[in-house]
Design a protein around this motif. Structure first.
Motif, short mmCIF file in Angstrom:
data_model
loop_
_atom_site.label_atom_id
_atom_site.label_comp_id
_atom_site.label_asym_id
_atom_site.label_seq_id
_atom_site.Cartn_x
_atom_site.Cartn_y
_atom_site.Cartn_z
N PHE A 1 0.79 -1.15 0.09
CA PHE A 1 0.13 -0.08 -0.04
C PHE A 1 1.08 1.30 -0.08
CE2 PHE A 1 -2.45 -3.41 1.67
CZ PHE A 1 -3.79 -3.19 0.91
N ILE A 2 0.51 2.17 -0.91
CA ILE A 2 1.13 3.38 -1.07
C ILE A 2 0.23 4.62 -0.86
CG2 ILE A 2 2.66 4.96 -2.36
CD1 ILE A 2 3.70 2.43 -3.91
N CYS A 3 0.47 5.41 0.01
CA CYS A 3 -0.59 6.45 0.36
C CYS A 3 0.43 7.90 -0.39
CB CYS A 3 -0.58 6.89 1.69
SG CYS A 3 -1.75 8.40 1.93
N ALA A 4 -0.11 8.12 -1.39
CA ALA A 4 0.60 9.46 -2.34
C ALA A 4 -0.44 9.80 -3.23
CB ALA A 4 1.81 8.49 -3.17
N ASP A 5 -0.14 10.94 -3.93
CA ASP A 5 -0.77 11.57 -4.82
C ASP A 5 -0.13 11.27 -6.22
OD1 ASP A 5 -1.91 13.44 -6.72
OD2 ASP A 5 -1.35 15.19 -5.61
N ILE A 6 -0.93 10.52 -7.17
CA ILE A 6 -0.49 9.98 -8.46
C ILE A 6 0.16 11.14 -9.26
CG2 ILE A 6 -2.79 10.34 -9.55
CD1 ILE A 6 0.00 7.62 -10.14
N PHE A 7 -0.10 12.44 -8.90
CA PHE A 7 0.57 13.38 -9.96
C PHE A 7 1.91 13.96 -9.19
CE2 PHE A 7 -4.17 14.04 -10.48
CZ PHE A 7 -4.31 14.39 -12.12
N LEU B 1 5.39 6.18 -8.62
CA LEU B 1 5.76 4.68 -9.20
C LEU B 1 7.09 4.70 -9.45
CD1 LEU B 1 2.62 3.57 -11.32
CD2 LEU B 1 2.89 3.37 -8.68
N GLY B 2 7.83 5.46 -9.37
CA GLY B 2 9.13 5.72 -9.85
C GLY B 2 9.56 5.07 -11.05
N ASP B 3 10.48 4.07 -10.85
CA ASP B 3 10.86 3.27 -12.25
C ASP B 3 10.10 1.76 -12.36
OD1 ASP B 3 12.27 2.45 -10.15
OD2 ASP B 3 14.19 2.67 -11.48
N ARG B 4 9.30 1.59 -11.51
CA ARG B 4 8.85 0.44 -10.87
C ARG B 4 8.06 -0.19 -12.34
NH1 ARG B 4 6.60 -0.25 -5.10
NH2 ARG B 4 6.19 -2.11 -5.64
N LYS B 5 8.03 -1.38 -12.47
CA LYS B 5 7.36 -2.08 -13.80
C LYS B 5 6.06 -2.92 -13.32
CE LYS B 5 10.23 -0.47 -17.13
NZ LYS B 5 9.71 0.16 -18.30
#
Length: 243
Positions: free
Chosen positions: A124-130, A134-138
């Motif tokens: 789980f990640i609490c963050a604003d998608i803007f 996601l960084g460089d994750r695929k």
């Protein structure tokens, strides 16, 4: 069953009277009960998340068709977590992340992951998608049921819908803010042959197709149970040189 019948199946006596009073005051049945069924499973819900709807089950179906067991999924604007959790329950070797800007929604989604037995495979990640978290994750599939209602339409919504968090509904001036950002900023987070899968509004088929074309994606639309456009599957276009 309609909402009142569902409430009656949970309560009796004075508790039923109180529950029906809340419903008459405009509180959605799901929030009164505190849980709701989705894709054959039960989910905790409250005023911090969008209430899972049956049309969103079409999104889950499309993800399951495009995700191999052992693949990875990112669920953006996860809310209650119902999309990612429903998928992982049926893909027991897959893993994923569930992202939402609301810490209260993330707390609820964590409880739902525990309730449905996928807590060890869902991050789980609490963050604003803007902010491009996601960084460089695929991922093999990036799925989202984002806010997609036009800002100008928000005041015309059903009173029960207005009780749901506006942050989960308001998609900006044309309702397309989240689609534009996710497609443009997260396309590099897709594995080769990966897919975007979105829930869309009934009137957004042409808009999402144009946006997909702008970023060199093919777009396939699936209709919901009422026959309205509801799910957009985006796959990278393959040029003749790549064949």
């Amino acid at each position: 069953m309609n909402d009142i019948d569902i409430i009656k199946s949970y309560y009796s006596g004075d508790e039923l009277k109180e529950a029906l009073k809340k419903y008459d005051e405009g509180i959605p049945a799901a929030y009164i009960i505190g849980e709701w069924e989705f894709f054959g499973d039960s989910y905790y819900v409250n005023e911090n998340c969008l209430i899972p709807r049956c049309d969103t089950e079409r999104v889950v179906e499309k993800v399951l068709m495009n995700l191999k067991d052992s693949d990875s999924i990112a669920d953006i604007c996860t809310g209650s977590g119902c999309i990612a959790i429903s998928v992982l329950k049926r893909k027991p070797n897959s893993t994923g992340i569930a992202l939402d800007i609301s810490s209260k929604a993330i707390d609820l989604a964590k409880k739902n992951a525990d309730r449905n037995g996928v807590q060890n495979r869902l991050e789980f990640i609490c963050a604003d998608i803007f902010t491009n978290p996601l960084g460089d994750r695929k991922f093999n599939v990036i799925v989202s049921n984002p806010p997609y209602i036009k800002s100008s339409v928000m005041e015309t919504l059903d009173d029960y819908v207005k009780k749901e968090p506006s942050i989960a509904l308001d998609g900006g001036c044309d309702g397309m803010d989240f689609y534009r950002h996710i497609i443009s900023s997260c396309k590099n987070n897709l594995e080769a042959n990966g897919s975007f899968i979105f829930e869309i509004g009934f009137d957004q088929e042409n808009d999402i197709k144009l946006l997909a074309k702008e970023y060199n994606f093919d777009c396939e639309i699936t209709k919901d149970y009422s026959g309205n456009p509801r799910v957009a599957l985006l796959k990278q276009c393959i040029s003749l040189e790549e064949i």
